[in-house]
Scaffold this motif. Structure first.
Motif, PDB file in Angstrom:
ATOM      1  N   GLN A 341       1.272  -1.099  -0.175  1.00 28.99           N
ATOM      2  CA  GLN A 341       0.243  -0.070   0.326  1.00 28.99           C
ATOM      3  C   GLN A 341       0.771   1.263   0.042  1.00 28.99           C
ATOM      4  O   GLN A 341       1.528   1.208   1.057  1.00 28.99           O
ATOM      5  CB  GLN A 341      -0.498   0.513   1.225  1.00 28.99           C
ATOM      6  CG  GLN A 341      -2.330   1.115   1.172  1.00 28.99           C
ATOM      7  CD  GLN A 341      -2.669   1.320   0.073  1.00 28.99           C
ATOM      8  OE1 GLN A 341      -2.909   0.588  -0.424  1.00 28.99           O
ATOM      9  NE2 GLN A 341      -3.476   2.506  -0.042  1.00 28.99           N
ATOM     10  N   GLN A 342       0.928   2.154  -0.783  1.00 26.59           N
ATOM     11  CA  GLN A 342       1.300   3.292  -1.564  1.00 26.59           C
ATOM     12  C   GLN A 342       1.200   4.466  -0.333  1.00 26.59           C
ATOM     13  O   GLN A 342       2.088   5.352  -0.903  1.00 26.59           O
ATOM     14  CB  GLN A 342       1.637   3.967  -2.367  1.00 26.59           C
ATOM     15  CG  GLN A 342       2.612   2.156  -3.359  1.00 26.59           C
ATOM     16  CD  GLN A 342       4.085   2.168  -2.985  1.00 26.59           C
ATOM     17  OE1 GLN A 342       4.949   2.903  -1.832  1.00 26.59           O
ATOM     18  NE2 GLN A 342       4.695   1.416  -3.394  1.00 26.59           N
ATOM     19  N   LEU A 648      14.738  -0.680   5.681  1.00 24.63           N
ATOM     20  CA  LEU A 648      14.572   1.238   5.602  1.00 24.63           C
ATOM     21  C   LEU A 648      13.040   1.518   6.198  1.00 24.63           C
ATOM     22  O   LEU A 648      12.816   0.680   6.219  1.00 24.63           O
ATOM     23  CB  LEU A 648      15.186   1.126   4.307  1.00 24.63           C
ATOM     24  CG  LEU A 648      16.205   0.611   3.479  1.00 24.63           C
ATOM     25  CD1 LEU A 648      16.091   0.941   2.308  1.00 24.63           C
ATOM     26  CD2 LEU A 648      17.027   1.468   3.607  1.00 24.63           C
ATOM     27  N   ALA A 649      13.255   2.837   6.462  1.00 23.99           N
ATOM     28  CA  ALA A 649      12.170   3.835   6.580  1.00 23.99           C
ATOM     29  C   ALA A 649      12.907   4.657   6.443  1.00 23.99           C
ATOM     30  O   ALA A 649      13.546   5.355   5.972  1.00 23.99           O
ATOM     31  CB  ALA A 649      11.929   3.615   8.696  1.00 23.99           C
ATOM     32  N   LEU A 650      11.032   5.009   5.405  1.00 23.47           N
ATOM     33  CA  LEU A 650      11.269   6.509   4.803  1.00 23.47           C
ATOM     34  C   LEU A 650      10.842   7.233   4.797  1.00 23.47           C
ATOM     35  O   LEU A 650       9.940   7.383   5.362  1.00 23.47           O
ATOM     36  CB  LEU A 650      11.387   6.587   3.121  1.00 23.47           C
ATOM     37  CG  LEU A 650      11.575   7.377   2.267  1.00 23.47           C
ATOM     38  CD1 LEU A 650      13.028   7.537   2.364  1.00 23.47           C
ATOM     39  CD2 LEU A 650      10.906   6.953   0.315  1.00 23.47           C
ATOM     40  N   LEU A 704      13.567  11.433   4.454  1.00 24.56           N
ATOM     41  CA  LEU A 704      14.936  11.279   5.244  1.00 24.56           C
ATOM     42  C   LEU A 704      14.553   9.427   4.986  1.00 24.56           C
ATOM     43  O   LEU A 704      13.555   9.584   5.191  1.00 24.56           O
ATOM     44  CB  LEU A 704      13.861  12.910   6.527  1.00 24.56           C
ATOM     45  CG  LEU A 704      15.562  12.073   7.295  1.00 24.56           C
ATOM     46  CD1 LEU A 704      16.666  12.922   7.086  1.00 24.56           C
ATOM     47  CD2 LEU A 704      14.619  12.624   8.567  1.00 24.56           C
ATOM     48  N   MET A 705      16.148   9.031   4.855  1.00 23.70           N
ATOM     49  CA  MET A 705      15.768   8.267   5.628  1.00 23.70           C
ATOM     50  C   MET A 705      16.107   7.297   6.412  1.00 23.70           C
ATOM     51  O   MET A 705      17.693   7.702   6.646  1.00 23.70           O
ATOM     52  CB  MET A 705      16.653   6.976   4.138  1.00 23.70           C
ATOM     53  CG  MET A 705      16.896   5.418   3.703  1.00 23.70           C
ATOM     54  SD  MET A 705      17.871   4.962   2.391  1.00 23.70           S
ATOM     55  CE  MET A 705      16.249   5.244   0.983  1.00 23.70           C
ATOM     56  N   LEU A 706      16.199   6.315   7.265  1.00 22.74           N
ATOM     57  CA  LEU A 706      16.530   5.522   8.422  1.00 22.74           C
ATOM     58  C   LEU A 706      17.174   3.849   7.839  1.00 22.74           C
ATOM     59  O   LEU A 706      16.925   3.897   7.380  1.00 22.74           O
ATOM     60  CB  LEU A 706      16.082   5.411   9.724  1.00 22.74           C
ATOM     61  CG  LEU A 706      15.277   6.827  10.017  1.00 22.74           C
ATOM     62  CD1 LEU A 706      15.259   7.577  10.110  1.00 22.74           C
ATOM     63  CD2 LEU A 706      14.350   6.214  11.737  1.00 22.74           C
ATOM     64  N   ASP A 741      10.108  -0.462   5.576  1.00 22.46           N
ATOM     65  CA  ASP A 741      10.173  -1.430   4.711  1.00 22.46           C
ATOM     66  C   ASP A 741       9.756  -0.845   3.203  1.00 22.46           C
ATOM     67  O   ASP A 741       8.598  -1.236   2.446  1.00 22.46           O
ATOM     68  CB  ASP A 741       9.473  -2.276   4.572  1.00 22.46           C
ATOM     69  CG  ASP A 741      10.468  -3.705   6.055  1.00 22.46           C
ATOM     70  OD1 ASP A 741      11.708  -2.712   6.006  1.00 22.46           O
ATOM     71  OD2 ASP A 741       8.968  -3.932   6.381  1.00 22.46           O
ATOM     72  N   PRO A 742      10.983   0.440   2.670  1.00 25.32           N
ATOM     73  CA  PRO A 742       9.641   1.173   1.472  1.00 25.32           C
ATOM     74  C   PRO A 742       9.780   0.391   0.271  1.00 25.32           C
ATOM     75  O   PRO A 742      11.258   0.069   0.289  1.00 25.32           O
ATOM     76  CB  PRO A 742      10.505   3.088   1.598  1.00 25.32           C
ATOM     77  CG  PRO A 742      11.284   2.049   2.199  1.00 25.32           C
ATOM     78  CD  PRO A 742      11.098   0.964   3.211  1.00 25.32           C
ATOM     79  N   GLN A 743       8.654   0.260  -0.575  1.00 30.53           N
ATOM     80  CA  GLN A 743       9.402  -0.761  -2.270  1.00 30.53           C
ATOM     81  C   GLN A 743       9.630   0.356  -3.441  1.00 30.53           C
ATOM     82  O   GLN A 743      10.319   0.175  -4.171  1.00 30.53           O
ATOM     83  CB  GLN A 743       7.710  -0.975  -2.067  1.00 30.53           C
ATOM     84  CG  GLN A 743       8.186  -2.585  -1.123  1.00 30.53           C
ATOM     85  CD  GLN A 743       8.888  -2.856  -1.111  1.00 30.53           C
ATOM     86  OE1 GLN A 743       8.866  -4.060  -1.999  1.00 30.53           O
ATOM     87  NE2 GLN A 743       9.215  -4.233   0.337  1.00 30.53           N
ATOM     88  N   THR A 744       9.445   1.999  -3.116  1.00 33.17           N
ATOM     89  CA  THR A 744      10.182   2.890  -3.904  1.00 33.17           C
ATOM     90  C   THR A 744      10.533   3.923  -3.020  1.00 33.17           C
ATOM     91  O   THR A 744       9.749   4.160  -2.189  1.00 33.17           O
ATOM     92  CB  THR A 744       8.678   3.190  -4.598  1.00 33.17           C
ATOM     93  OG1 THR A 744       8.707   4.246  -5.243  1.00 33.17           O
ATOM     94  CG2 THR A 744       7.885   3.957  -4.337  1.00 33.17           C
ATOM     95  N   LEU A 745      11.403   4.961  -3.656  1.00 29.51           N
ATOM     96  CA  LEU A 745      11.770   5.806  -3.322  1.00 29.51           C
ATOM     97  C   LEU A 745      11.161   7.156  -3.875  1.00 29.51           C
ATOM     98  O   LEU A 745      10.890   8.242  -3.162  1.00 29.51           O
ATOM     99  CB  LEU A 745      13.650   6.313  -3.722  1.00 29.51           C
ATOM    100  CG  LEU A 745      14.368   4.851  -2.564  1.00 29.51           C
ATOM    101  CD1 LEU A 745      15.817   5.325  -2.936  1.00 29.51           C
ATOM    102  CD2 LEU A 745      13.615   4.062  -1.660  1.00 29.51           C
TER     103      LEU A 745
END
Length: 746
Positions: A341-342, A648-650, A704-706, A741-745
């Motif tokens: 889900q985006q 990752l977390a975004l 901001l990426m973790l 857990d992003p699937q796209t940036l």
């Protein structure tokens, strides 16, 4: 003696549909539920100036506020709480994805439950012959021949017939009521999805297909662990019979009196999957997807929760379907990006399926011809079992990708002459051709040949797509539309030309080149009407020569037995994108669309047009297949410290004011880095940086990426960051979200 109810709690902690990550305290109302207050009961409560539906999640004796200041619940809407397994899944989802529990519960339940409707199945009439109506024709109908005919017909159906089935035979309700008044038939009310009363040994409406050795080995491995958590990755080439393994696993599960949940990535796959499952099984099979009405969705949800539906099939949101007796979860095409889900609650249905199977202690089967790198890493580490299907059901192996160089060659509708000739030969042989172009519209944009002006969206950093049906310019990011200009707005020239090709332009070109052959375009624009996709597929399955022009809607799991040639118009779109997953996703899409060729009596061929035929990744995919490319990509990800080897977390922030979102992003990054340094927590904080498309829908987007090697560290940092944002006044004027857990940036 009757057991007395426990004393009523003084405070109810209620989850309200709100972005705030906490429960809200209320006093119980005077008229409580018959069995006392329990977590899972829906209530109507005052919230600000509105009355909203919330869910009781805690029963307490005290509150941080004085009891006199707490508002009372307006009404309790349920006599029994919502299913416990569903409540657990919602709590887990909210906690893992750092989302409001109230919003999570709201999104996980059907619309009618959100509105306060009761959790009840709609019913339908069924008419059944009574003992007095059996045997020879009773005297009561001797002078009523139509009633006698109706009675004779109902006698042929011992379990009765629904009203619609009776009326379809030209009988009337008056005749039914007359027989009921005479005591010869009775009227029953039953749920629309009736519980199956048959013999477990007669589950199948048609026999199962024989399995080859690889399928039999895979099924035997699954049968060994029907009563335990057992995650399996079933990696099978396209057309290798993964669905037959699913069907026979479900047969074993349902035969034991348990339920199976099957997830498919797209609504377009649901009708054909439903048809195949209903053709195989005698038990009720229900569907859950966005194409249902609100009443249909509630009926299916309730049938699954009550256990009357042993088989549930659905798209992403169906993972939140409660099951009375879960037995197995199957995720088809597990690699597909549509399981994520985006927006809003940014969950991943595949990952929730694994968590849910672990909770219930049941097997979970993830199937794909092109598994995600995350799943491959889990399988190769031994965390999941890795099963393989390397042979197609047909005698022909999967077609190899043939790279066709586009450089320096003239094109018609995006196609070069040798490819057009291959299409001509295939049609002349009586076969079908699939032309894949993952861009809808007529052309990617409109340009002025005199000054170089390009049609760009006023609200996004993107070009507008030219459409011919109807003629307009449309932005596929914000859905803004405008009329085609008569002349260039920059220099006034009327020499405006389309640049590139979309599905409409390729369709138009092929229709002109092959006027005697039907051309079917399948994209989001051409299939907006209900059942439009199914009607086109019905025509295609008749087997007459035709051309299919489509986007990735055609690449996902469809069985097209008469397609022997697949043409990929442009394979380069995802090769050099900024997202680190772009190459993986492009390769998956190429292999999936190539798998539509040669699935039946005739071998297939796949022509891939490219400007970069010497790209090492593309050549590796063409020469050695997806498994070899995935192995190389995993090595590159490990060296770069990217998923699946790090987590990752975004944090996404957006605002119509560029300076406001930049200031908040800078403050958030500085505060987080300071907190991480104090705690000595091994989490990297990268950014803030502009999103790949910085301006979208007239809003500015920053990120901001973790990153961390341990999930627990990442979640600890994410929880602190969301708490900091909730407590920061400037953040209340900025839209933000944390994507785990992003699937796209983008």
């Amino acid at each position: 003696m009757p057991t007395s109810l426990p004393p009523a709690p003084r405070v109810l902690g209620i989850a309200i549909p709100s972005p705030l990550r906490r429960l809200f305290d209320y006093r119980p109302c005077r008229e409580g539920p018959p069995d006392g207050w329990l977590p899972g009961l829906r209530v109507r409560v005052p919230f600000g100036r509105r009355q909203v539906v919330g869910v009781v999640m805690a029963c307490r004796e005290s509150s941080e506020l004085p009891l006199a200041e707490l508002k009372p619940v307006s009404a309790c809407l349920d006599s029994l709480p919502l299913p416990e397994d569903w409540l657990w899944l919602c709590r887990f989802t909210a906690r893992y994805y750092q989302h409001s529990l109230g919003d999570t519960l709201q999104q996980a339940m059907p619309v009618l439950l959100r509105q306060g409707r009761p959790l009840e199945a709609r019913t339908r009439e069924r008419w059944r012959v009574t003992p007095a109506g059996r045997g020879e024709a009773p005297p009561a109908v001797a002078r009523a021949p139509r009633q006698a005919e109706l009675l004779a017909m109902l006698c042929q159906h011992p379990h009765g017939l629904g009203s619609q089935a009776v009326l379809a035979q030209s009988f009337t309700r008056e005749q039914l009521r007359a027989l009921a008044d005479k005591g010869l038939v009775e009227r029953l009310e039953e749920p629309r999805t009736a519980r199956w009363q048959g013999d477990p040994d007669h589950l199948l409406a048609e026999p199962a297909l024989p399995l080859n050795r690889e399928q039999a080995v895979a099924l035997a491995a699954l049968h060994e662990h029907l009563d335990a958590y057992h995650p399996c990755l079933l990696e099978g080439v396209t057309g290798s019979g993964k669905t037959e393994v699913y069907l026979q696993l479900i047969e074993a599960v349902v035969g034991r009196g348990r339920q199976a949940l099957v997830l498919v990535p797209e609504i377009g796959l649901t009708p054909q999957t439903l048809a195949r499952f209903r053709q195989r099984f005698r038990v009720p099979v229900v569907a859950l997807h966005s194409g249902l009405t609100d009443h249909e969705r509630l009926d299916a949800w309730e049938a699954a929760a009550s256990g009357r539906a042993p088989i549930v099939i659905g798209t992403r949101s169906a993972i939140f379907t409660p099951l009375a007796s879960p037995g197995a979860i199957i995720v088809d095409e597990e690699h597909d990006g549509s399981y994520k889900q985006q927006d809003g609650l940014r969950y991943h249905a595949r990952d929730l399926a694994v968590a849910r199977a672990h909770r219930h202690g049941i097997p979970v089967l993830l199937g794909s011809a092109t598994p995600s790198l995350e799943s491959l890493a889990r399988a190769r580490s031994g965390d999941w079992r890795h099963l393989h299907l390397t042979r197609r059901a047909s005698r022909h192996p999967p077609a190899r990708l043939e790279l066709v160089d586009l450089r320096g060659r003239p094109r018609q509708g995006g196609l070069i002459p040798p490819v057009i000739e291959a299409v001509r030969e295939t049609l002349a042989a009586g076969h079908q051709v699939l032309v894949f172009i993952n861009r809808r519209g007529f052309a990617p944009t409109l340009a002025c040949h005199a000054c170089g002006w390009l049609a760009e969206c006023d609200h996004c950093d993107a070009r507008m797509t030219l459409h011919r049906q109807p003629p307009l310019l449309a932005c596929h990011h914000c859905d803004r539309r405008r009329a085609l200009p008569d002349a260039c707005p920059e220099c006034g020239s009327i020499d405006l030309r389309p640049l590139g090709s979309g599905t409409e332009r390729t369709e138009e070109t092929l229709a002109a080149l092959f006027p005697e052959v039907p051309v079917h375009r399948i994209d989001r624009d051409s299939t907006r009407r209900r059942d439009a996709f199914e009607r086109v597929l019905g025509e295609v399955h008749r087997g007459e020569p035709c051309l299919l022009v489509g986007t990735q809607m055609l690449a996902k799991g469809h069985h097209l037995p008469h397609v022997t040639l697949v043409v990929v118009v442009n394979a380069d779109a995802g090769l050099y994108a900024s997202d680190f997953r772009a190459l993986e996703q492009s390769a998956q899409l190429l292999v999936q669309v190539a798998g539509r060729a040669g699935r039946a009596a005739h071998p297939g061929r796949v022509l891939v047009q490219t400007l970069h035929g010497d790209d090492p990744h593309l050549r590796l995919l063409a020469e050695r297949g997806y498994a070899a490319l995935a192995e190389r990509l995993l090595e590159e990800r490990r060296a770069a410290g990217l998923p699946p080897f790090r987590f990752l977390a975004l944090l996404r922030l957006e605002s119509p004011r560029e300076e406001a979102v930049a200031a908040l992003a800078g403050r958030a990054a500085g505060a987080l880095r300071g907190w991480l340094a104090e705690r000595e927590l091994p989490v990297d904080c990268l950014g803030p940086v502009p999103a790949p498309m910085e301006r979208r829908q007239n809003r500015y987007h920053l990120q901001l990426m973790l990153a961390s090697e341990r999930r627990s560290h990442l979640h600890e940092a994410g929880a602190w960051l969301t708490g900091w944002l909730e407590a920061t006044p400037e953040a209340r004027r900025t839209r933000w979200s944390l994507d785990i857990d992003p699937q796209t940036l983008s």
